[in-house]
Design an enzyme around this catalytic site. Structure first.
Site, short mmCIF file in Angstrom:
data_model
loop_
_atom_site.label_atom_id
_atom_site.label_comp_id
_atom_site.label_asym_id
_atom_site.label_seq_id
_atom_site.Cartn_x
_atom_site.Cartn_y
_atom_site.Cartn_z
N THR A 99 0.87 -1.18 0.00
CA THR A 99 0.00 0.00 0.00
C THR A 99 0.90 1.22 0.00
O THR A 99 1.55 1.52 1.01
CB THR A 99 -0.90 0.02 1.26
OG1 THR A 99 -1.60 -1.22 1.31
CG2 THR A 99 -1.88 1.17 1.20
N LYS A 175 -7.14 1.31 -3.61
CA LYS A 175 -6.78 0.71 -2.31
C LYS A 175 -6.90 1.75 -1.19
O LYS A 175 -7.39 1.46 -0.09
CB LYS A 175 -5.36 0.14 -2.40
CG LYS A 175 -4.70 -0.20 -1.09
CD LYS A 175 -5.37 -1.33 -0.35
CE LYS A 175 -4.69 -1.57 0.99
NZ LYS A 175 -5.47 -2.43 1.88
N LYS A 244 0.11 5.37 8.44
CA LYS A 244 0.80 5.53 7.14
C LYS A 244 -0.22 5.58 6.01
O LYS A 244 -0.20 6.46 5.15
CB LYS A 244 1.76 4.34 6.96
CG LYS A 244 2.52 4.26 5.67
CD LYS A 244 1.94 3.37 4.59
CE LYS A 244 1.80 1.91 4.89
NZ LYS A 244 1.34 1.10 3.77
P1 NAP Z 1 5.05 -5.86 8.11
O1 NAP Z 1 4.64 -7.13 8.73
O2 NAP Z 1 5.46 -4.71 8.96
O3 NAP Z 1 6.23 -6.18 7.05
C1 NAP Z 1 6.87 -5.15 6.39
C2 NAP Z 1 7.90 -5.72 5.41
O4 NAP Z 1 8.60 -4.62 4.80
C3 NAP Z 1 8.97 -6.57 6.11
O5 NAP Z 1 9.36 -7.59 5.22
C4 NAP Z 1 10.08 -5.56 6.32
O6 NAP Z 1 11.35 -6.13 6.48
C5 NAP Z 1 10.01 -4.80 5.02
N1 NAP Z 1 10.67 -3.51 5.10
C6 NAP Z 1 10.32 -2.45 5.87
N2 NAP Z 1 11.20 -1.43 5.68
C7 NAP Z 1 12.12 -1.87 4.79
C8 NAP Z 1 13.25 -1.28 4.19
N3 NAP Z 1 13.63 -0.02 4.46
N4 NAP Z 1 13.96 -2.03 3.31
C9 NAP Z 1 13.58 -3.29 3.03
N5 NAP Z 1 12.51 -3.91 3.54
C10 NAP Z 1 11.79 -3.20 4.42
O7 NAP Z 1 3.90 -5.28 7.16
P2 NAP Z 1 2.70 -6.07 6.45
O8 NAP Z 1 1.54 -6.05 7.38
O9 NAP Z 1 3.22 -7.35 5.87
O10 NAP Z 1 2.34 -5.03 5.30
C11 NAP Z 1 3.04 -5.03 4.05
C12 NAP Z 1 2.28 -4.11 3.11
O11 NAP Z 1 0.95 -4.64 2.92
C13 NAP Z 1 2.10 -2.69 3.64
O12 NAP Z 1 2.20 -1.78 2.57
C14 NAP Z 1 0.70 -2.70 4.21
O13 NAP Z 1 0.12 -1.41 4.26
C15 NAP Z 1 0.00 -3.63 3.24
N6 NAP Z 1 -1.19 -4.34 3.76
C16 NAP Z 1 -1.18 -4.88 5.01
C17 NAP Z 1 -2.32 -5.55 5.49
C18 NAP Z 1 -2.36 -6.15 6.86
O14 NAP Z 1 -3.47 -6.40 7.39
N7 NAP Z 1 -1.24 -6.42 7.50
C19 NAP Z 1 -3.45 -5.66 4.68
C20 NAP Z 1 -3.41 -5.12 3.39
C21 NAP Z 1 -2.27 -4.47 2.93
P3 NAP Z 1 11.88 -6.53 7.96
O15 NAP Z 1 11.30 -7.88 8.22
O16 NAP Z 1 13.34 -6.50 7.85
O17 NAP Z 1 11.35 -5.48 8.91
#
Ligand code: NAP
Length: 303
Positions: A99, A175, A244
């Site tokens: 997102t 989205k 965010k």
């Molecule tokens: P998350 O669990 O916080 O995972 C974030 C990912 O991004 C991790 O792999 C993290 O690596 C990586 N990352 C963060 N900063 C980075 C950087 N500077 N360089 C390289 N990698 C980096 O988040 P998530 O919930 O999976 O969400 C991922 C995306 O999906 C987001 O855009 C979110 O808005 C979207 N989304 C989430 C949901 C939900 O319910 N969770 C639903 C729909 C959409 P590390 O492991 O090293 O931290």
């Protein structure tokens, strides 16, 4: 695109982990990269190939998926020293599922095009449980040829896709509009539940009644369940990430000169939740401030 190709997958967080696992289960070969390498181990045990940097995840004319947290993280994996721009060449496709802002998608798409590569935006609707169950909904946009090629991957990760056209930012606009509606629904549910609770009614009875009748849809059903459970430490989507997303909505709305008064209310709610140290709790923890303002102490909390 068929299952003999190796696909890159970057970002194995709460969402990326189950999405990548579903691709493996569907028979795709994966090269995986996560900044914190330990999170790649489980998938490596299932046959995915761990690579040392984002650029290594992409074969010269292959497909790479990114599912990192935000615009800054995506810029880092694309434009950083060992980023995708070291390997993105003619014919390659970048399927960008985070997102992020429409502006970032449009900017990256233009640069990809200069390299002969294609950028497809496909952010998703659904929490990690939906990702595990292959029940994500997806907001697709980008060049027709590339969208056609990534279809088998999308089918392995979700239950359906809506095509919003060729503008690479369109999927992100869709989205963000969806997340704005979801946050509004959580705020409205939290306020309604606090209202009935303070009037001595049972919130669960109201929730059952409404979600089986005139609010009979997944968002009201799922978020009613999560709000009533009051288990904020079980994190599907971090409150900090909800902020965010809301900031992305407000920036995009400001660029398009669209007033969103409800977004201002949600911003204050999330900001006060962050100020109380709740950024790493699940986004439904925004309901705690609703209770507090009404003088209702949420069950089991002293913060
Ligand atoms: P998350 O669990 O916080 O995972 C974030 C990912 O991004 C991790 O792999 C993290 O690596 C990586 N990352 C963060 N900063 C980075 C950087 N500077 N360089 C390289 N990698 C980096 O988040 P998530 O919930 O999976 O969400 C991922 C995306 O999906 C987001 O855009 C979110 O808005 C979207 N989304 C989430 C949901 C939900 O319910 N969770 C639903 C729909 C959409 P590390 O492991 O090293 O931290």
């Amino acid at each position: 695109m068929d299952r003999t190709h190796t696909v890159g997958f970057i970002g194995l967080g709460n969402m990326g982990q189950p999405m990548a696992r579903n691709l493996l289960s569907a028979g795709f070969r994966l090269k995986i990269y996560n900044r914190t390498a330990s999170k790649a181990r489980e998938l490596a045990g299932l046959g995915a190939i761990e690579v040392p940097g984002p650029a290594d995840a992409l074969d010269p004319d292959g497909i790479v998926i990114t599912m990192v947290s935000d615009d800054a993280a995506l810029n880092m994996v694309v434009e950083g020293t060992d980023g995708l721009y070291n390997s993105l060449g003619p014919g390659a496709i970048h399927l960008s599922m985070s997102t992020i802002s429409p502006a970032t998608s449009r900017r990256l798409a233009e640069h990809h095009q200069q390299l002969g590569a294609m950028y497809v935006a496909c952010p998703v609707l659904g929490r990690p449980e939906a990702a595990v169950a292959k029940r994500l909904w997806m907001c697709l946009s980008g060049p027709a040829e590339a969208k056609q090629q990534v279809r088998p991957l999308l089918e392995a990760m979700g239950q359906g896709t809506c095509d919003f056209g060729e503008d690479p930012g369109a999927g992100n606009v869709a989205k963000l509009a969806s997340n704005f509606l979801i946050l509004s629904a959580i705020e409205a549910l939290a306020e309604a539940f606090t209202f009935v609770r303070k009037n001595g009614l049972d919130r669960a009875t109201l929730a059952d009644f409404l979600t089986q009748t005139i609010f009979n849809c997944p968002i009201y059903q799922n978020y009613s369940r999560l709000l009533l459970a009051e288990d904020y430490e079980k994190v599907g989507f971090k409150l900090a990430l909800a902020m965010k997303d809301l900031n992305l909505v407000r920036d995009a709305a400001e660029s398009a000169q669209v007033p969103l008064p409800m977004a201002a209310i949600l911003h204050e709610r999330l900001l006060s939740s962050l100020a109380r140290g709740r950024g790493d709790l699940d986004m439904v923890a925004m309901a705690l401030a609703v209770s507090e303002e009404a003088g209702v102490q949420p069950a089991g909390r002293t913060d």
